[in-house]
Design an enzyme around this catalytic site. Structure first.
Site, mmCIF file in Angstrom:
data_model
loop_
_atom_site.group_PDB
_atom_site.id
_atom_site.type_symbol
_atom_site.label_atom_id
_atom_site.label_comp_id
_atom_site.label_asym_id
_atom_site.label_seq_id
_atom_site.Cartn_x
_atom_site.Cartn_y
_atom_site.Cartn_z
ATOM 1 N N LYS A 22 0.840 -1.213 0.000
ATOM 2 C CA LYS A 22 0.000 0.000 0.000
ATOM 3 C C LYS A 22 0.870 1.257 0.000
ATOM 4 C CE LYS A 22 -2.872 0.482 3.616
ATOM 5 N NZ LYS A 22 -2.794 1.813 4.259
ATOM 6 N N SER A 23 1.896 1.281 0.824
ATOM 7 C CA SER A 23 2.778 2.460 0.895
ATOM 8 C C SER A 23 3.421 2.733 -0.461
ATOM 9 C CB SER A 23 3.883 2.226 1.920
ATOM 10 O OG SER A 23 3.359 2.155 3.213
ATOM 11 N N ARG A 27 2.795 6.004 -3.527
ATOM 12 C CA ARG A 27 3.939 6.794 -4.005
ATOM 13 C C ARG A 27 4.150 6.624 -5.501
ATOM 14 N NH1 ARG A 27 4.539 5.589 1.365
ATOM 15 N NH2 ARG A 27 5.853 6.941 2.651
ATOM 16 N N GLY A 91 -4.379 8.033 5.726
ATOM 17 C CA GLY A 91 -3.441 9.005 6.284
ATOM 18 C C GLY A 91 -2.233 9.181 5.384
ATOM 19 N N SER A 164 8.257 9.257 11.362
ATOM 20 C CA SER A 164 7.117 9.153 10.449
ATOM 21 C C SER A 164 7.562 9.203 8.999
ATOM 22 C CB SER A 164 6.116 10.287 10.713
ATOM 23 O OG SER A 164 5.132 10.281 9.692
ATOM 24 N N GLN A 166 5.495 9.097 6.651
ATOM 25 C CA GLN A 166 4.527 9.964 5.967
ATOM 26 C C GLN A 166 5.026 11.398 5.960
ATOM 27 O OE1 GLN A 166 0.833 9.278 8.033
ATOM 28 N NE2 GLN A 166 0.476 7.325 7.012
ATOM 29 N N ASP A 304 2.654 -0.799 11.878
ATOM 30 C CA ASP A 304 1.289 -1.211 11.526
ATOM 31 C C ASP A 304 0.989 -2.647 11.959
ATOM 32 O OD1 ASP A 304 0.739 1.241 10.367
ATOM 33 O OD2 ASP A 304 1.419 0.605 8.386
ATOM 34 N N LYS A 331 -3.312 6.542 14.717
ATOM 35 C CA LYS A 331 -3.515 5.770 13.474
ATOM 36 C C LYS A 331 -5.015 5.820 13.106
ATOM 37 C CE LYS A 331 0.773 4.744 12.914
ATOM 38 N NZ LYS A 331 1.497 5.431 11.829
ATOM 39 N N ARG A 376 -7.011 -2.854 10.292
ATOM 40 C CA ARG A 376 -6.041 -3.761 10.937
ATOM 41 C C ARG A 376 -6.589 -4.341 12.240
ATOM 42 N NH1 ARG A 376 -2.166 -3.218 7.275
ATOM 43 N NH2 ARG A 376 -1.600 -1.111 6.609
#
Ligand code: S3P
Length: 416
Positions: A22-23, A27, A91, A164, A166, A304, A331, A376
């Site tokens: 997902k990350s 991107r 997020g 982080s 993010q 996570d 989260k 999750r």
């Protein structure tokens, strides 16, 4: 609201692949939207979070075509969208996009669901404002929706106060549009996807002990196959470790820096687990587990995975302490609270001391539990249910669509 019922039962066996990371998916879509030409992405996450980012780049004028699972994105000429850009529950989506939109010389509004509107945005608003961005939000610009009038950014050196990826990624995306180099300095390293992908797609990035420095510039069009998501693989790793006689192989799991801390922790707990560095195959067989201490320095590498590692800890002999996990409070839900309440409802001994989460192993029983809208938490409860005495019903199961729509059918496949 949908529910998912899980009865305890026999071993999990077989091989499967999990959704694309997902990350990385977020991107890659953003970089493809910035690249002047057509990029191709294979293995994109099929969850709702990434679907929102795909819709957003399309709303900003990127061309999107999906043929046989290959997503083609034609970018390089982004323009104002007709209305607010909706990230859903993501997020990562809102924070990374804030950095990109701060660089694009038009006005955008970023918004999301109720959970997104509660999560802190000052962690990206502050560094972007220090780069000269015109960005504001609700409640002293700490919350979404965010209004961004892009352009006119200066390079900066920024040390995020919290670990982080993010925040790092947001500042690096903004740095692509700045008038000079931008450096992010981390005291505790976080996942390296932003800098790894930027470097792979032709951006001048220097990665060193003093931080990550990006020079202004745009990526070149690319083709990229997204590897499997370790955060999803972790559910099967814990499930296979705790259900007697299980053996599960998850194919092609991403193994880059600061993502696979759960493999080390499970190995330390006595799990029979191997992650092949070449193929990415993750193999896990059932074994008895013992408690461990997860150091605060390890947390960015498994941030996570704490809810499902808490399930492993609940099935282990003795105590497990997750140190310095305060970031879990911000989260999708306050995961210190939701992990404690939902696993607690199943009989697990879970408590919070300051910023530490402590779990003592013992028997679990089936219960009616609630996702609280957090994918999750829903999946961690389903894994716990596999070894609980009696049936469990997880309500708010639709939250799973955020990241892993096929979780239920994949579980069925491993049990058949
Ligand atoms: C992510 C970073 C993590 C993680 C999130 C994805 C990313 O958040 O919890 O699910 O893709 O950069 P933080 O970096 O804020 O801890």
């Amino acid at each position: 609201m949908t529910v998912f019922a899980v009865a305890p039962g026999g071993p999990l066996t077989g091989r499967l692949s999990v959704p694309g990371d997902k990350s990385i998916s977020h991107r890659v879509l953003m970089l493809a939207a910035l690249a002047d030409g057509t990029s191709q992405v294979m293995g994109l996450s099929d969850g709702e979070d990434v679907a929102h980012t795909l819709s957003i780049v399309e709303a900003l004028g990127a061309g999107v075509e999906v043929v046989d699972g290959v997503v083609s994105v034609t970018g390089g000429n982004l323009a104002p969208a007709d209305g607010p850009l909706y990230v859903g529950n993501s997020g990562t989506g809102i924070r990374l996009l804030a950095g990109m939109l701060a660089g694009l010389a038009f006005t955008s509004v970023l918004d999301g669901d109720d959970s997104i509107r509660r999560r802190p945005m000052d962690r990206v608003v502050d560094p972007l404002q220090s780069m000269g961005a015109d960005i504001s939000g609700v409640d002293g610009s700490t919350l979404a929706p965010l209004t961004i009038r892009g352009g006119g950014l200066h390079g900066t050196e920024y040390a995020p106060p919290m670990a982080s990826a993010q925040v790092k990624g947001c500042v690096l995306f903004a740095g692509l549009f700045a008038d000079g180099p931008t450096t992010v300095v981390e005291t505790r390293p976080t996942r390296a996807h932003t800098e790894e992908l930027m470097a792979a797609f032709g951006i001048d990035v220097a990665i060193g002990p003093g931080g990550v420095t990006v020079q202004p510039g745009m990526p070149a069009p690319f083709a990229h196959r997204v590897a499997g998501d370790p955060s999803q693989a972790a559910f099967w790793a814990v499930a296979a470790a705790i259900v007697a006689e299980s053996e599960v192989l998850v194919e092609n799991v991403y193994g880059g820096p600061v993502r696979t801390g759960f493999v080390d922790v499970l190995a330390r707990m006595g799990a029979d687990i191997e992650h092949d560095a070449v193929t990415g195959d993750l193999t896990v067989r059932a074994s008895s587990l013992r408690g461990t201490v997860v150091d605060a320095a390890e947390v960015p590498g498994l941030v996570d995975e704490v809810p499902v590692l808490a399930v492993a800890a609940a099935c282990a002999e003795g105590e497990t302490r997750f140190c310095g996990v305060g970031e879990l409070r911000v989260k999708e839900t306050d995961r210190l609270a939701t992990t404690t309440s939902e696993l607690g409802a199943m009989g697990a001994q879970v408590r919070v001391e300051g910023d530490d989460l402590i779990v003592v192993g013992g028997p679990l029983h089936g219960a009616e539990v609630e996702s609280h809208g957090d994918h999750r938490i829903a999946m961690a409860c389903a894994v716990a249910a596999l070894v609980a005495e009696g049936p469990t019903v997880v309500s708010g199961w639709e939250a799973v669509d955020t990241s892993y729509p096929a979780f239920g059918s994949d579980l069925g496949g491993l049990r058949s």
